[in-house]
Design a protein around this motif. Structure first.
Motif, PDB file in Angstrom:
ATOM      1  N   VAL A  98      -1.496   2.872   0.855  1.00 53.08           N
ATOM      2  CA  VAL A  98      -1.587   4.242   0.375  1.00 53.08           C
ATOM      3  C   VAL A  98      -1.331   5.182   1.550  1.00 53.08           C
ATOM      4  O   VAL A  98      -1.899   5.003   2.631  1.00 53.08           O
ATOM      5  CB  VAL A  98      -2.966   4.511  -0.264  1.00 53.08           C
ATOM      6  N   ASP A  99      -0.462   6.155   1.352  1.00 56.51           N
ATOM      7  CA  ASP A  99      -0.131   7.182   2.349  1.00 56.51           C
ATOM      8  C   ASP A  99       0.440   6.618   3.641  1.00 56.51           C
ATOM      9  O   ASP A  99       0.237   7.186   4.716  1.00 56.51           O
ATOM     10  CB  ASP A  99      -1.355   8.059   2.659  1.00 56.51           C
ATOM     11  N   MET A 100       1.139   5.480   3.582  1.00 52.05           N
ATOM     12  CA  MET A 100       1.755   4.926   4.781  1.00 52.05           C
ATOM     13  C   MET A 100       3.055   4.222   4.396  1.00 52.05           C
ATOM     14  O   MET A 100       3.054   3.391   3.496  1.00 52.05           O
ATOM     15  CB  MET A 100       0.813   3.940   5.475  1.00 52.05           C
ATOM     16  N   ASP A 101       4.131   4.571   5.067  1.00 53.29           N
ATOM     17  CA  ASP A 101       5.416   3.925   4.808  1.00 53.29           C
ATOM     18  C   ASP A 101       5.423   2.572   5.510  1.00 53.29           C
ATOM     19  O   ASP A 101       5.314   2.490   6.727  1.00 53.29           O
ATOM     20  CB  ASP A 101       6.554   4.795   5.321  1.00 53.29           C
ATOM     21  N   MET A 102       5.550   1.507   4.742  1.00 51.50           N
ATOM     22  CA  MET A 102       5.547   0.154   5.298  1.00 51.50           C
ATOM     23  C   MET A 102       6.960  -0.431   5.371  1.00 51.50           C
ATOM     24  O   MET A 102       7.125  -1.625   5.606  1.00 51.50           O
ATOM     25  CB  MET A 102       4.653  -0.765   4.453  1.00 51.50           C
ATOM     26  N   GLY A 103       7.970   0.384   5.141  1.00 47.43           N
ATOM     27  CA  GLY A 103       9.344  -0.097   5.216  1.00 47.43           C
ATOM     28  C   GLY A 103       9.709  -0.926   3.993  1.00 47.43           C
ATOM     29  O   GLY A 103       8.933  -1.082   3.050  1.00 47.43           O
ATOM     30  N   SER A 104      10.896  -1.476   4.044  1.00 52.30           N
ATOM     31  CA  SER A 104      11.400  -2.269   2.928  1.00 52.30           C
ATOM     32  C   SER A 104      10.925  -3.713   3.052  1.00 52.30           C
ATOM     33  O   SER A 104      11.135  -4.357   4.073  1.00 52.30           O
ATOM     34  CB  SER A 104      12.924  -2.220   2.920  1.00 52.30           C
ATOM     35  N   ASN A 105      10.250  -4.206   2.029  1.00 48.44           N
ATOM     36  CA  ASN A 105       9.808  -5.605   2.012  1.00 48.44           C
ATOM     37  C   ASN A 105       9.805  -6.121   0.578  1.00 48.44           C
ATOM     38  O   ASN A 105       8.851  -6.708   0.128  1.00 48.44           O
ATOM     39  CB  ASN A 105       8.436  -5.764   2.680  1.00 48.44           C
ATOM     40  N   ARG A 106      10.889  -5.871  -0.113  1.00 48.19           N
ATOM     41  CA  ARG A 106      11.003  -6.241  -1.519  1.00 48.19           C
ATOM     42  C   ARG A 106      11.325  -7.722  -1.663  1.00 48.19           C
ATOM     43  O   ARG A 106      12.215  -8.242  -1.000  1.00 48.19           O
ATOM     44  CB  ARG A 106      12.098  -5.404  -2.176  1.00 48.19           C
ATOM     45  N   TYR A 107      10.571  -8.400  -2.509  1.00 49.04           N
ATOM     46  CA  TYR A 107      10.762  -9.830  -2.766  1.00 49.04           C
ATOM     47  C   TYR A 107      11.092 -10.040  -4.240  1.00 49.04           C
ATOM     48  O   TYR A 107      10.550  -9.358  -5.106  1.00 49.04           O
ATOM     49  CB  TYR A 107       9.470 -10.617  -2.475  1.00 49.04           C
ATOM     50  N   LYS A 108      11.944 -11.026  -4.518  1.00 51.53           N
ATOM     51  CA  LYS A 108      12.219 -11.413  -5.900  1.00 51.53           C
ATOM     52  C   LYS A 108      11.445 -12.700  -6.161  1.00 51.53           C
ATOM     53  O   LYS A 108      11.599 -13.682  -5.442  1.00 51.53           O
ATOM     54  CB  LYS A 108      13.710 -11.650  -6.129  1.00 51.53           C
ATOM     55  N   ASP A 132      -6.427  -2.482   3.597  1.00 52.88           N
ATOM     56  CA  ASP A 132      -6.284  -2.107   2.190  1.00 52.88           C
ATOM     57  C   ASP A 132      -4.810  -2.107   1.825  1.00 52.88           C
ATOM     58  O   ASP A 132      -4.004  -1.449   2.455  1.00 52.88           O
ATOM     59  CB  ASP A 132      -6.903  -0.728   1.937  1.00 52.88           C
ATOM     60  N   TRP A 133      -4.461  -2.891   0.819  1.00 53.88           N
ATOM     61  CA  TRP A 133      -3.069  -3.086   0.443  1.00 53.88           C
ATOM     62  C   TRP A 133      -2.835  -2.749  -1.012  1.00 53.88           C
ATOM     63  O   TRP A 133      -3.752  -2.842  -1.833  1.00 53.88           O
ATOM     64  CB  TRP A 133      -2.639  -4.531   0.694  1.00 53.88           C
ATOM     65  N   LEU A 134      -1.605  -2.399  -1.303  1.00 52.62           N
ATOM     66  CA  LEU A 134      -1.167  -2.144  -2.670  1.00 52.62           C
ATOM     67  C   LEU A 134       0.020  -3.067  -2.927  1.00 52.62           C
ATOM     68  O   LEU A 134       1.075  -2.919  -2.318  1.00 52.62           O
ATOM     69  CB  LEU A 134      -0.759  -0.681  -2.834  1.00 52.62           C
ATOM     70  N   LEU A 135      -0.200  -4.064  -3.774  1.00 52.63           N
ATOM     71  CA  LEU A 135       0.854  -4.990  -4.172  1.00 52.63           C
ATOM     72  C   LEU A 135       1.472  -4.439  -5.452  1.00 52.63           C
ATOM     73  O   LEU A 135       0.790  -4.296  -6.458  1.00 52.63           O
ATOM     74  CB  LEU A 135       0.280  -6.386  -4.419  1.00 52.63           C
ATOM     75  N   SER A 136       2.755  -4.112  -5.392  1.00 53.50           N
ATOM     76  CA  SER A 136       3.448  -3.579  -6.568  1.00 53.50           C
ATOM     77  C   SER A 136       4.337  -4.653  -7.168  1.00 53.50           C
ATOM     78  O   SER A 136       5.218  -5.177  -6.490  1.00 53.50           O
ATOM     79  CB  SER A 136       4.305  -2.366  -6.198  1.00 53.50           C
ATOM     80  N   LEU A 137       4.069  -4.972  -8.429  1.00 48.41           N
ATOM     81  CA  LEU A 137       4.909  -5.907  -9.181  1.00 48.41           C
ATOM     82  C   LEU A 137       5.767  -5.100 -10.131  1.00 48.41           C
ATOM     83  O   LEU A 137       5.271  -4.185 -10.787  1.00 48.41           O
ATOM     84  CB  LEU A 137       4.050  -6.859 -10.021  1.00 48.41           C
ATOM     85  N   GLN A 138       7.039  -5.448 -10.232  1.00 45.67           N
ATOM     86  CA  GLN A 138       7.891  -4.799 -11.214  1.00 45.67           C
ATOM     87  C   GLN A 138       8.424  -5.853 -12.169  1.00 45.67           C
ATOM     88  O   GLN A 138       9.141  -6.761 -11.775  1.00 45.67           O
ATOM     89  CB  GLN A 138       9.043  -4.052 -10.556  1.00 45.67           C
ATOM     90  N   LEU A 139       7.989  -5.741 -13.419  1.00 47.79           N
ATOM     91  CA  LEU A 139       8.419  -6.628 -14.496  1.00 47.79           C
ATOM     92  C   LEU A 139       9.216  -5.772 -15.469  1.00 47.79           C
ATOM     93  O   LEU A 139       8.636  -4.999 -16.233  1.00 47.79           O
ATOM     94  CB  LEU A 139       7.214  -7.230 -15.223  1.00 47.79           C
ATOM     95  N   GLU A 140      10.532  -5.874 -15.367  1.00 48.47           N
ATOM     96  CA  GLU A 140      11.439  -5.026 -16.134  1.00 48.47           C
ATOM     97  C   GLU A 140      11.071  -3.551 -15.916  1.00 48.47           C
ATOM     98  O   GLU A 140      11.073  -3.101 -14.789  1.00 48.47           O
ATOM     99  CB  GLU A 140      11.458  -5.410 -17.626  1.00 48.47           C
ATOM    100  N   GLN A 141      10.677  -2.817 -16.969  1.00 50.95           N
ATOM    101  CA  GLN A 141      10.370  -1.396 -16.821  1.00 50.95           C
ATOM    102  C   GLN A 141       8.879  -1.112 -16.643  1.00 50.95           C
ATOM    103  O   GLN A 141       8.434   0.010 -16.816  1.00 50.95           O
ATOM    104  CB  GLN A 141      10.898  -0.604 -18.026  1.00 50.95           C
TER     105      GLN A 141
END
Length: 154
Positions: A98-108, A132-141
């Motif tokens: 939250v409130d911190m740019d962690m760069g690009s680390n996108r995984y498929k 403290d981490w925020l794991l973002s999952l993207q499942l379609e939309q």
């Protein structure tokens, strides 16, 4: 300008290399090679708290149950394998704070069968030693934002 290029062969080579790189990039874009980097449009965002991913956490999307779990404690010391159970066409994830740019680390996540998806991930380095981490999952939309914590050094 003509004298400039005649007197400086490195300038001519630099312009040629730059033109080739630009042409190759344009060709790759036209061929759709960058589409995997683009994120799909998100129609729904779900927020859940999951303090310990190794214990696993459950959530629902449109009445369908899902579970996310890590094979080991989440830590910056070593990569961790995440497993998602639930139906999907494709799943992408990334680690943020939250409130911190962690760069690009996108995984498929890879489809391993029977509605299971897996990816070996690594936490980005946090210079502030936050856990403290925020794991973002993207499942379609649908984007699922999972608040969790890491163990050990950060």
């Amino acid at each position: 300008m003509k004298n400039f290029f005649n007197n400086k062969p490195w300038a001519r080579k630099s312009v040629l290399i730059l033109a080739l790189l630009l042409g190759a990039s344009l060709f790759a874009y036209k061929m759709g090679l960058f589409k995997g980097w683009q994120q799909a449009k998100v129609d729904q965002v779900i927020h859940i708290s999951c303090p310990d991913l190794q214990q696993g956490c459950q959530f629902k999307i449109n009445e369908q149950s899902y579970q996310i779990k890590s094979a080991a404690p989440v830590s910056t010391d070593q990569p961790v394998t995440l497993t998602l159970t639930g139906p999907a066409k494709s799943v992408y994830l990334n680690w943020q704070m939250v409130d911190m740019d962690m760069g690009s680390n996108r995984y498929k996540m890879q489809d391993i069968g029977k509605d299971q998806w897996q990816a070996e991930t690594a936490l980005p380095i946090c210079s502030q030693k936050r856990q403290d981490w925020l794991l973002s999952l993207q499942l379609e939309q649908v984007e699922v934002r999972i608040q969790t914590t890491s163990h050990g050094k950060s």
